[in-house]
Design a protein around this motif. Sequence first.
Motif, short mmCIF file in Angstrom:
data_model
loop_
_atom_site.label_atom_id
_atom_site.label_comp_id
_atom_site.label_asym_id
_atom_site.label_seq_id
_atom_site.Cartn_x
_atom_site.Cartn_y
_atom_site.Cartn_z
N TYR A 299 38.76 1.72 36.89
CA TYR A 299 38.45 1.13 35.60
C TYR A 299 36.97 0.75 35.49
O TYR A 299 36.34 0.94 34.45
N THR A 300 36.42 0.22 36.58
CA THR A 300 35.02 -0.23 36.55
C THR A 300 34.03 0.87 36.89
O THR A 300 32.83 0.69 36.75
N GLY A 301 34.50 2.02 37.36
CA GLY A 301 33.60 3.10 37.73
C GLY A 301 33.12 3.04 39.16
O GLY A 301 32.32 3.89 39.60
N VAL A 302 33.60 2.08 39.94
CA VAL A 302 33.20 1.96 41.35
C VAL A 302 33.66 3.20 42.12
O VAL A 302 32.92 3.73 42.96
N LEU A 303 34.87 3.69 41.82
CA LEU A 303 35.38 4.84 42.55
C LEU A 303 34.53 6.09 42.31
O LEU A 303 34.40 6.93 43.21
N THR A 304 33.95 6.20 41.14
CA THR A 304 33.07 7.36 40.86
C THR A 304 31.90 7.38 41.82
O THR A 304 31.55 8.43 42.39
N ASP A 305 31.29 6.22 42.05
CA ASP A 305 30.16 6.13 42.99
C ASP A 305 30.62 6.37 44.42
O ASP A 305 29.90 7.00 45.21
N VAL A 306 31.81 5.88 44.76
CA VAL A 306 32.34 6.07 46.11
C VAL A 306 32.61 7.55 46.36
O VAL A 306 32.29 8.09 47.43
N ARG A 307 33.16 8.25 45.37
CA ARG A 307 33.46 9.68 45.51
C ARG A 307 32.18 10.49 45.71
O ARG A 307 32.14 11.41 46.52
N GLU A 308 31.16 10.13 44.97
CA GLU A 308 29.88 10.82 45.13
C GLU A 308 29.30 10.59 46.51
O GLU A 308 28.69 11.50 47.12
N LEU A 309 29.52 9.39 47.04
CA LEU A 309 29.02 9.07 48.38
C LEU A 309 29.74 9.90 49.45
O LEU A 309 29.11 10.44 50.37
N PHE A 310 31.04 10.03 49.31
CA PHE A 310 31.82 10.84 50.26
C PHE A 310 31.46 12.32 50.16
O PHE A 310 31.45 13.04 51.17
N ALA A 311 31.17 12.78 48.94
CA ALA A 311 30.80 14.19 48.77
C ALA A 311 29.47 14.52 49.42
O ALA A 311 29.18 15.70 49.71
N MET A 312 28.65 13.50 49.69
CA MET A 312 27.32 13.72 50.30
C MET A 312 27.37 13.70 51.82
O MET A 312 26.36 13.97 52.48
N THR A 313 28.55 13.40 52.41
CA THR A 313 28.65 13.38 53.88
C THR A 313 28.54 14.81 54.43
O THR A 313 28.93 15.77 53.75
N PRO A 314 28.02 14.96 55.64
CA PRO A 314 27.84 16.31 56.21
C PRO A 314 29.13 17.12 56.27
O PRO A 314 29.14 18.31 55.97
#
Length: 934
Positions: A697-712
């Motif tokens: 709801y707050t959009g926190v998960l969107t930022d978390v998903r982008e962070l995980f997608a940047m992992t090697p």
Amino acid sequence: MTDKIIVKGARQHNLKDIHLEIPKNKLVVITGVSGSGKSTLAFDTLYAEGQRRYVESLSAYARQFLELMEKPDVDSIEYLAPAISIEQKSISRNPRSTVGTITEIYDYMRLLFARVGDVHCPSCGKVVESYSVQQIVDHILENPDGSRVEILSPIVRGKKGEFRKLFEGLLKDGYVRVWVDGEQRRLEEEIILEKNVKHNISVSIDRVKLKEGIDRRLADSVETALRLSEGLAEISVDGDSRLFSEKFSCAECNISIPEIEPRSFSFNNPFGACPECEGLGEKQIFDEKAIVPNDNLSVREGAIKPWEHFDNFHHYNTLVAISEQQGIDMNIPYKKLSEEAKDYLLNGSDEPLKLFTFKGEKKVFYEKKFTGVLGWLREKLYTGTPNERDNAKRYMSSMDCPECEGARLQKTSLSVFVGDKNIHEVSAMDIQIALDFFENLNFTGFRREVADRIVAEIVRRLAFLRDVGLDYITLERKASTLSGGEAQRIRLATQIGSGLTGVLYVLDEPSIGLHQRDNDMLIATLKNLRDIGNTVIVVEHDEDTILDADHVIDMGPYAGRKGGEIVYEGVPEGLSDCENCLTGAYLSGRMEIEIPKERNQPCERWLKLTGASEHNLKNVKLELPLGMMVCVTGVSGSGKSTLIMDTMYPALVRKLQGTAIKAGEYKSIEGFEHIDKVIDIDQSPIGRTPRSNPSTYTGVLTDVRELFAMTPEAKKRGYKAGRFSFNVRYGRCETCQGEGYIKIEMHFLPDMYVRCDACGGKRYNRDTLDIRYSGKNIADVLDMTVNQAFEFFENIPKLKNKLKVLVDVGLGYIKLGQPATTLSGGEAQRVKLAKELMKRPTGKTLYIFDEPTTGLHFDDINKLVKIFRALTESGNTVVIIEHNLDVIKCSDYIIDLGPEGGGGGGEIIFSGTPEKCAKSRKSYTGKYLKRKLG
């Protein structure tokens, strides 16, 4: 059996292996900061185990669901009574559910009106009655002996035609006397009536002089008369005629009324429901105020909202043609146009417009009917593309049904009266007024015998609603409009009415929505529930309820991982002396919510709403200072929500956004140019399934998903951010469709959500969970509390800032992936507040909060007040509908409504600072505020 409920080793959620003894047949209050474990102890442990044991005692079929019911993590609970939960959940979102139907009071009213109601003609309003053969005979025999009686059968009433076959049939049956339009004729004569003239025709069934032993013959004659005329008999005694009907019918209006039954008064049944709106009482129609939201603009400037963005040749050509051929000036403000011109623009005309187009370089003239903006919208609504239909619906709003005027019922049902009121008029009364109405009803004869028991049950149930502080609501009020607190108190009143004893009642903040004046009645009700032999456990923050309890359990000392312990247990008097107890610190005065040293002062920016008259509002003029923290106060039912939520808010949305939201009745609104947007932060759920949660709801998960997608590892596998959404097929668990839970229909109990066996409630499939950031997979992150995530993402500024807002609004204890279905109304409201605070402030926003202190401890309220003041310091306006005196005392400005609730309210009785309000003799709020201000 012991007089205590003994709990050993409770470890559900954040409870830390607690042991306690809860006294039976007492009023027990569980308090503590938000997230300290109050609800976990009360609902997830005590009530959940009580419900599980109840199912265990049922049939083999019911017991098959036991394995799906999660057993609370507790070693043992001894001497637990059957448990009933009364929570703050909406009773029903069905538009057909009303306060009257859910309390079953309306069912008793339907029975009362069907059995003893006076039936009136829906056309002329005269009382109509039905008579049996015996009643008609008894009436004839009431006359003195020697009277001449003539029994007539009116076989034609106000109809056109020759009726030759009718006369032939009468002659065959032996009837020799007939009256045509009051003139006696003989059937042997050749009677030809004009086809186009209305006639009234009767035949003589019997003519007799009354004497002893003639009643049987009379009965036969009356039966014959009723049979011939389909239920009508005209009895003439010595020339004095009277019409009797076997059915409810009006002979003068030629109207026959169907048999009156309880279903005749049900708006959920075709026999009673208004055929136009099918019992809903309202219809979706195009709203002129939404179509023309700003009548200061001209048509060419976009006054007609659906045409605002039209800039093609045909549209321009049409406007020019209207201007030239109808004489309508498209350049003056819409409000200055004549009524005829407005009607033409809205509804069009049968007279075609002369238009032109080009075929190549040639100018070609043609004619086309102009249907107006309403005709154009109807065309899009019924034949347009999905987008066009959705756009057309923006200009529709709910209005009272034109046929029943919102009463929901057929005219015949509304023509039945008890005590000079029809059933809709009684349903529209406040509970207290309805109670007075039924208590003063007076019946005689057989009606009294029939009505007494029904009325007694109605009065009993209305009295329970009054006693829980709901005297201001009406029986016709939709269940979907009730707040969580109101819905809970209705359930409480229903439980009191059931008269159960030996039960464990678990309640969640029943004081929500109650003014301090009304709180005493609620506490008395809870004590009554206790006194008849029940254990009442209340999760509560209200100071008066805590101090009136028999036993207090304070949870804490803080929220989440830092809570889950019993800080204090015992009588309320000892709570203030507990040194480690935040509740005791506020009750004793060691800690307090400080009054601001300087209050914001009104400036030149004001919002003015005049002529507000929706529901119980009495032509109210609201003057709201902008850039301040404003509290709207008053006793329950005084009109606060009607003024702010039903009138001011939708009126502003109409002006600022041009949407078709329905606004309460008002005359004008000024000063909205000082506001760029209005935001209503209410307590409705942020989602209705476990798929919704605070992080989505707050959009926190969107930022978390982008962070995980940047992992090697994610880059190596080619995973994008979408892979880490539980709404995407290839990343989620397909067994539960990414919900983590599976819905189980329980049939005789509410539907359950049980943890998915395939993913263990983690929502994702195995490949997705292989990706880790700092040793945690995405399911681990969603399982973190906000406080834990704040520490975990400390080095990610974007995430840290968003999580800090959630911490500041007092939600540090909730989990990022906590299902929306488990959030209370107050928690959902604070999640919404956090989302708004994450946006860039404009300084011109008006925020509206409806009882934001719901579910908040004194310490949490302290944090919330600081957020409100920070918003106003940025130039924004905060409007709060509130009963909590700690919030009210910290406001800059108070608008107090009253003086009473329901019909006795609806007026602004005070506007000004808290200090001035405390001196007001009219204001109940001022009376209680005076103590807080010292």
